[in-house]
Design an enzyme around this catalytic site. Structure first.
Site, PDB file in Angstrom:
ATOM      1  CD1 TRP A 196      -2.835   1.599   0.634  1.00 13.46           C
ATOM      2  CD2 TRP A 196      -1.259   2.502   2.137  1.00 13.46           C
ATOM      3  NE1 TRP A 196      -3.334   2.783   0.943  1.00 13.46           N
ATOM      4  CE2 TRP A 196      -2.431   3.467   1.852  1.00 13.46           C
ATOM      5  CE3 TRP A 196      -0.512   2.697   3.247  1.00 13.46           C
ATOM      6  CZ2 TRP A 196      -2.385   4.514   2.581  1.00 13.46           C
ATOM      7  CZ3 TRP A 196      -0.433   3.878   3.675  1.00 13.46           C
ATOM      8  CH2 TRP A 196      -1.435   4.790   3.394  1.00 13.46           C
ATOM      9  CG  ASP A 364     -13.472   9.243  -1.753  1.00 11.56           C
ATOM     10  OD1 ASP A 364     -13.681   8.346  -1.099  1.00 11.56           O
ATOM     11  OD2 ASP A 364     -12.743   8.988  -3.090  1.00 11.56           O
ATOM     12  CG  ASP A 365     -15.849   6.248   2.734  1.00  9.49           C
ATOM     13  OD1 ASP A 365     -17.043   6.002   3.020  1.00  9.49           O
ATOM     14  OD2 ASP A 365     -14.918   5.504   3.425  1.00  9.49           O
ATOM     15  NE  ARG A 441     -10.707   2.572   5.519  1.00  6.36           N
ATOM     16  CZ  ARG A 441     -11.314   3.405   4.581  1.00  6.36           C
ATOM     17  NH1 ARG A 441     -12.243   2.932   4.006  1.00  6.36           N
ATOM     18  NH2 ARG A 441     -11.114   4.774   4.748  1.00  6.36           N
ATOM     19  CE  LYS A 474     -11.376   6.475  -4.995  1.00  7.13           C
ATOM     20  NZ  LYS A 474     -10.766   7.615  -4.003  1.00  7.13           N
ATOM     21  CD1 TRP A 475     -15.383  -1.836  -7.328  1.00  6.33           C
ATOM     22  CD2 TRP A 475     -17.456  -1.359  -8.115  1.00  6.33           C
ATOM     23  NE1 TRP A 475     -16.204  -2.769  -7.047  1.00  6.33           N
ATOM     24  CE2 TRP A 475     -17.421  -2.608  -7.561  1.00  6.33           C
ATOM     25  CE3 TRP A 475     -18.535  -0.743  -8.763  1.00  6.33           C
ATOM     26  CZ2 TRP A 475     -18.639  -3.358  -7.617  1.00  6.33           C
ATOM     27  CZ3 TRP A 475     -19.773  -1.570  -8.874  1.00  6.33           C
ATOM     28  CH2 TRP A 475     -19.430  -2.852  -8.062  1.00  6.33           C
ATOM     29  CG  ASP A 476     -12.272   2.273  -2.132  1.00  8.40           C
ATOM     30  OD1 ASP A 476     -11.343   1.677  -2.552  1.00  8.40           O
ATOM     31  OD2 ASP A 476     -12.193   3.159  -1.348  1.00  8.40           O
ATOM     32  CG  ASN A 478     -10.893   0.859   0.969  1.00  2.91           C
ATOM     33  OD1 ASN A 478      -9.893   1.151   0.618  1.00  2.91           O
ATOM     34  ND2 ASN A 478     -11.935   1.427   0.797  1.00  2.91           N
ATOM     35  CB  CYS A 524     -10.283   2.899  -5.991  1.00  5.29           C
ATOM     36  SG  CYS A 524      -9.520   3.177  -4.583  1.00  5.29           S
ATOM     37  CG  ASP A 546      -5.210   5.269  -0.878  1.00  6.39           C
ATOM     38  OD1 ASP A 546      -5.731   5.645  -1.862  1.00  6.39           O
ATOM     39  OD2 ASP A 546      -5.317   4.620   0.119  1.00  6.39           O
TER      40      ASP A 546
END
Ligand code: DGJ
Length: 749
Positions: A196, A364-365, A441, A474-476, A478, A524, A546
Site C-alpha cells: 500500500w 468520496d466515502d 479496516r 469510483k469503485w473502491d 479496502n 480503486c 493512495d
C-alpha cells in the site's frame, strides 16, 4: 497478421513477430519459436533438440524429456518441470494426464469468455486458432486458443478444459499459458512489486536455477504486493534495444506468474490463476475456462512492448466508448474533507472546482447510511440524510447546475457489522462458522459467490445511479479476503471460492457497466491494490495509489507504465505536507507528475492560497490542451527515477509534437546540467521548444540530447510554467530538491 498451417506445424504471424508450434510424431504439441518474424521459407531445422543425457523416463520414449519445449505441459508423463495443468481423476485418484494433439480450427473472431473479462471484438480484424489436445483414455480435452489482431503485435492465449468422461474430475491447477524458451539462460525478469502507498516498483534480476514465482493469495485482488504481469529481457536489453517479452493476465484475483530455469538452461514462463488453494470440480460434460493471458515480444526493447500493451489495452480491452473519450479532470473531496462534510461544503467545493475549469466533482466515502467514520454502514447504499439533507439525486443535480459533472464513491463488495444490511443478512458476510471472522479496516467482505448478494448489490447501486445525475463512479475495495469459505458451497467446491468470488464480481461489474455505459467507472482498491487487465475491462481508469506524493508518484507511475497506458493511471494533485509521506513539494511539481495520468485534484479548495488557485487554473487549462496528446500518444520512458533524474515523454503518433517531463529528484552541491535525449521524433524534421528557447532537428534532440538549464532564469515563461519547479536562483550553486519541468516540442518544418 496471419495464421498458417503447414502439415502439423502452426505459424502465427503478428505485425512483426512469428510464433511457431508443431505436433510431433507422438502427438505432443511442441513449442518451436517465438520472436521476430522469420521470412517465409524457413526450414525450422534449427529447433531445440529433444534429448539430453540423463534419466529420461525411457530411452525409446525420449520425447518425454525435460528439455522439450511444449505448449501446454502437464504433470505426469512429459517432463520434470512444473506443468500448467494438473488434474486428478475421481475414479483412481491419480493425477496422470497424456495430452495428444487432435485437431485445430480457425475463426475470424476473438473468443468470448462467458462471465470473465476478455479481449473485445472491434471493427479491426482478428483471428483465432484453436488447437485441441485430448487424453481419450481419461476423457479430458483441452482447447488452446491463440488470438491475434490486425493492429497489434500481441497474442492472447487461454485454455478450455473439458470433462468428456463419465466420472467427475478435479482441476488442481489450470494455468492460462506456458511459454518455453529453449536453450539460453541469459534472461532477466522484471516484476512490479510493492505494498500500500508504494505500488508497482520495478525490480529487475537475472534468472537463477530453479523457480521464481510472484503471486497473490489475497483472494479478491491481484494485489499491490505483486502485479499479475512480468517481463523477460536479456541482460543487454534497454528501453530501446534488445529482446523483451511481456506477459500479463486478464484477471484480478489470486494469480501466479512463474519462471522456471532448469539446469539445461531452458526457461519456462507460466501465468494463470494461482494453484494455491485452488481446485475446480468438473462433472461430466462441464468445462473450465482459464482467464486470458497476453503475450508480446519485441526486439526493440522494453519500451516497445510497453507501448504494444498500452495500445492493446486502449483498443481491445477497455469499454469501447471510453477509448477516444477525454478523461474528465476531477476534484475528489477525500483528502480535502475525509468524512467531515455536508451538502453545503460539497456544493461549495464543486463551485470552486467549476470556477477552476475542473470538469467533474467526486463525492468520496461518507455519504451513505450513518457513515461518519470507517466503522459503519458499508452495505447501506442510501444517503446519510444528516449530511446530504436532500438526498444524492438532488445534490447531483445541484452540482450539475454549476456546470460540472457529479461522481460518487461506492465500496459495494463490503459490509460493516454496524449496518442495516448486516442486521438483515448476517449470513451474507464471508466467514467460517468455526472462527470469529477477521476484520480489516473495521469491515467484512460480502459473499459474492451467492447470486442473491450480487443481485442485491446491483439493485442498490443501480437505484442511486438511475435516480441521480451521475457521470462517474469510483469503485473502491479496502480489504482482502480472509476466512475464505462460503456456507453456500458444498465441501467439494470450497476451493473454488476465490475464483467464484471473482466471477460474482465480474457479473456485477458487467451488469452495471453495460446498463450505465455513459458512466465512467474508476477502479480503486485502497489505491492500487487491484490494478490489472481484468479490472481495466470494466474500469478504463484505476486509482494508481493512495500515495499522492509527487516524488514517490514518479516511481509508481514509472512502474505502472510498464504494462498500463497513461489514460488508465489515476493521478491527482493533493495538499502539502503530503498526507502519506509528509513531504513538501511545489504545486508545480505535483501538477507536472499528475499530468501524466488521468489528472485531477484531491484537496480542500477552500484551503488553497489565491496564488495556488491561479496555478491550478493554468494547469487545468494546459491539461485540456494536451490531454489528447498524453492519452492517445506514444509513451517513452527516458530516465528511471532511481537514477535521481526522472524523465519521460509522450509524442503524437505523427511525431509532430511531444511533451517531456524532466525532474532532478534530490539536489547535490554543484550538480552540473543533465542531458535529456528525446526519442521518437522525425530525424530530419525541425522542432522548437519554447520553454527552453531551442530550435533543433529531431536527430539532434535524439542523439545529442538537450542540456537542461542550470538556472530558473534560463527557462522562458510559457503556458507550461505552471508545471515548472526549477528552484535554483541566479548565481546560487546549491539547487533545491524536486526541480522539475514539462516542456513542449513542436515541429516547425
Ligand atoms: C481508499 C481509497 O484509495 C481512497 O482514495 C478513498 O476513496 C478511501 N478509500 C475512502 O475510504
Amino acid at each position: 497478421m496471419s495464421i498458417a498451417i503447414e502439415g502439423s506445424r502452426f505459424l502465427i504471424r503478428t505485425q512483426k513477430n512469428l510464433y511457431v508450434m508443431e505436433a510431433d510424431e507422438h502427438g505432443l504439441l511442441r513449442h518451436v519459436y517465438y520472436g521476430k518474424d522469420i521470412p517465409l521459407g524457413a526450414t525450422f531445422e534449427l529447433k531445440c533438440p529433444t534429448t539430453a543425457f540423463g534419466e529420461s523416463p525411457s530411452k525409446n520414449r525420449s520425447y518425454y524429456h525435460h528439455i522439450i519445449a511444449q505448449e501446454y505441459p502437464v504433470y505426469g508423463r512429459s517432463d520434470f518441470r512444473q506443468g500448467v495443468l494438473h488434474v486428478r481423476n475421481d475414479v483412481h485418484g491419480d493425477t496422470l494426464l497424456n495430452l495428444i494433439y487432435k485437431s485445430y480450427s480457425l475463426s475470424q473472431k476473438t473468443p468470448n469468455i462467458k462471465g470473465q473479462p476478455c479481449v473485445r471484438n472491434t471493427n479491426s480484424p482478428s483471428e483465432t486458432l484453436t488447437i485441441t489436445l485430448a487424453d481419450e483414455s481419461l476423457g479430458v480435452s483441452v482447447d488452446l486458443l491463440y488470438t491475434i489482431f490486425e493492429e497489434s503485435d500481441v497474442i492472447v492465449r487461454s485454455a478450455v478444459i473439458k470433462n468428456n468422461g463419465s466420472a467427475s474430475l478435479e482441476l488442481l491447477s489450470a494455468l492460462s499459458l506456458a511459454l518455453d524458451i529453449p536453450a539460453d539462460k541469459r534472461w532477466e525478469m522484471i516484476t512490479l512489486n510493492g505494498a500500500w502507498a508504494r505500488e508497482r516498483k520495478t525490480e529487475r534480476f537475472p534468472l537463477t536455477y530453479g523457480i521464481h514465482a510472484i503471486s497473490s493469495t489475497q483472494g479478491n485482488s491481484s494485489s499491490n504486493f505483486h502485479n499479475p504481469a512480468c517481463l523477460l529481457v536479456r541482460p543487454e536489453t534497454t528501453e530501446n534495444y534488445g529482446d523483451a517479452i511481456a506477459c500479463s493476465l486478464i484477471y484480478s484475483g489470486n494469480h501466479q506468474t512463474q519462471v522456471e530455469l532448469n539446469t539445461f538452461d531452458h526457461v519456462r514462463l507460466s501465468i494463470g490463476i494461482n494453484p494455491f488453494d485452488f481446485q475446480w470440480h468438473l462433472e461430466p460434460g462441464e468445462i473450465f475456462q482459464t482467464p486470458q493471458a497476453v503475450l508480446c515480444y519485441s526486439d526493440e526493447g522494453i519500451g516497445a512492448v510497453s507501448r504494444e500493451m498500452h495500445s492493446f489495452v486502449q483498443q481491445r480491452l477497455i469499454p469501447p466508448q471510453w477509448k477516444d473519450h477525454p478523461r474528465y479532470i476531477l476534484l475528489n473531496n477525500w483528502e480535502g474533507t475525509y468524512f467531515d462534510f455536508d451538502d453545503r461544503k460539497i456544493v461549495s467545493m464543486a463551485k470552486d472546482a467549476a470556477d477552476l475549469g475542473i470538469e467533474l466533482f467526486v463525492l468520496d466515502d461518507g455519504w451513505f447510511g450513518q457513515r461518519n467514520d470507517d466503522k459503519t454502514s458499508l452495505g447501506d447504499w442510501f444517503p446519510n440524510m444528516e449530511k446530504i439533507k436532500s438526498g444524492i439525486g438532488d445534490l447531483s443535480r445541484r452540482v450539475s447546475a454549476l456546470g460540472i459533472k457529479f461522481g460518487l464513491w461506492f465500496e459495494p463488495e463490503m459490509i460493516s457489522e454496524d449496518s442495516e444490511l448486516f442486521r438483515k443478512h448476517p449470513e451474507w458476510r464471508i466467514e467460517c462458522p468455526r472462527y470469529k471472522p477477521c476484520q480489516g479496516r473495521n469491515q467484512y467482505v460480502l459473499d459474492l459467490t451467492r447470486e442473491e448478494v450480487v443481485d442485491y448489490l446491483y439493485d442498490s447501486v443501480a437505484t442511486i445511479l438511475k435516480d441521480s445525475d451521475i457521470s462517474y463512479v469510483k469503485w473502491d475495495k479496502n480489504r482482502n479476503l480472509t476466512d475464505i469459505m462460503s456456507i453456500a458451497l458444498p465441501p467439494q467446491r470450497q476451493k473454488e471460492f476465490t475464483h467464484r468470488y471473482m466471477l460474482g464480481l465480474y457479473r456485477l461489474l458487467d451488469r452495471l457497466t453495460s446498463d450505465f455505459p455513459h458512466i465512467l467507472f474508476e477502479g480503486c482498491a485502497s489505491g492500487g491494490n487491484r490494478f490489472d487487465l481484468g479490472m481495466l475491462y470494466y474500469h478504463p481508469q484505476i486509482w494508481a495509489s493512495d500515495n499522492t506524493d509527487a516524488v514517490q508518484r514518479l516511481d509508481i507511475q514509472w512502474g505502472t507504465s510498464m504494462f498500463y497506458p497513461l489514460a488508465s493511471i489515476g493521478s491527482h494533485v493533493s495538499a502539502i505536507p503530503n498526507h502519506q509521506t509528509s513531504r513538501h513539494t511545489s504545486i508545480q511539481l505535483r501538477g507536472a507528475v499528475a499530468m501524466f495520468g488521468t489528472f485531477g485534484y484531491e484537496l480542500d479548495t477552500e484551503k488553497i492560497s489565491i496564488e495556488d488557485k491561479e496555478i491550478v487554473k493554468q494547469q487545468v487549462k494546459a491539461f485540456k490542451k494536451y490531454r489528447q496528446l498524453i492519452h492517445q500518444g506514444e509513451f517513452h520512458r527516458i530516465s528511471d527515477p532511481d537514477t535521481n533524474i526522472a524523465c519521460w515523454n509522450v509524442s503524437s503518433l505523427d511525431k509532430s509534437e511531444a511533451l517531456v517531463l524532466a525532474v532532478r529528484v534530490i539536489t547535490q552541491g554543484n550538480p552540473g546540467s543533465f542531458n535529456v535525449r528525446v526519442p521518437n521524433l522525425i530525424p530530419d524534421a525541425l522542432y522548437r521548444i519554447d520553454e527552453l528557447g531551442i530550435t533543433a532537428y529531431g536527430a539532434e534532440l535524439a542523439q545529442m540530447g538537450i542540456w537542461m538549464p542550470m538556472l530558473r532564469s534560463q527557462i522562458k515563461e510559457t503556458e507550461l510554467s505552471c508545471f515548472c519547479s526549477w528552484t535554483a536562483k541566479e548565481g546560487d550553486p546549491s539547487f533545491a530538491d524536486f526541480s522539475g519541468m514539462i516542456f513542449h516540442i513542436i515541429r516547425i518544418k
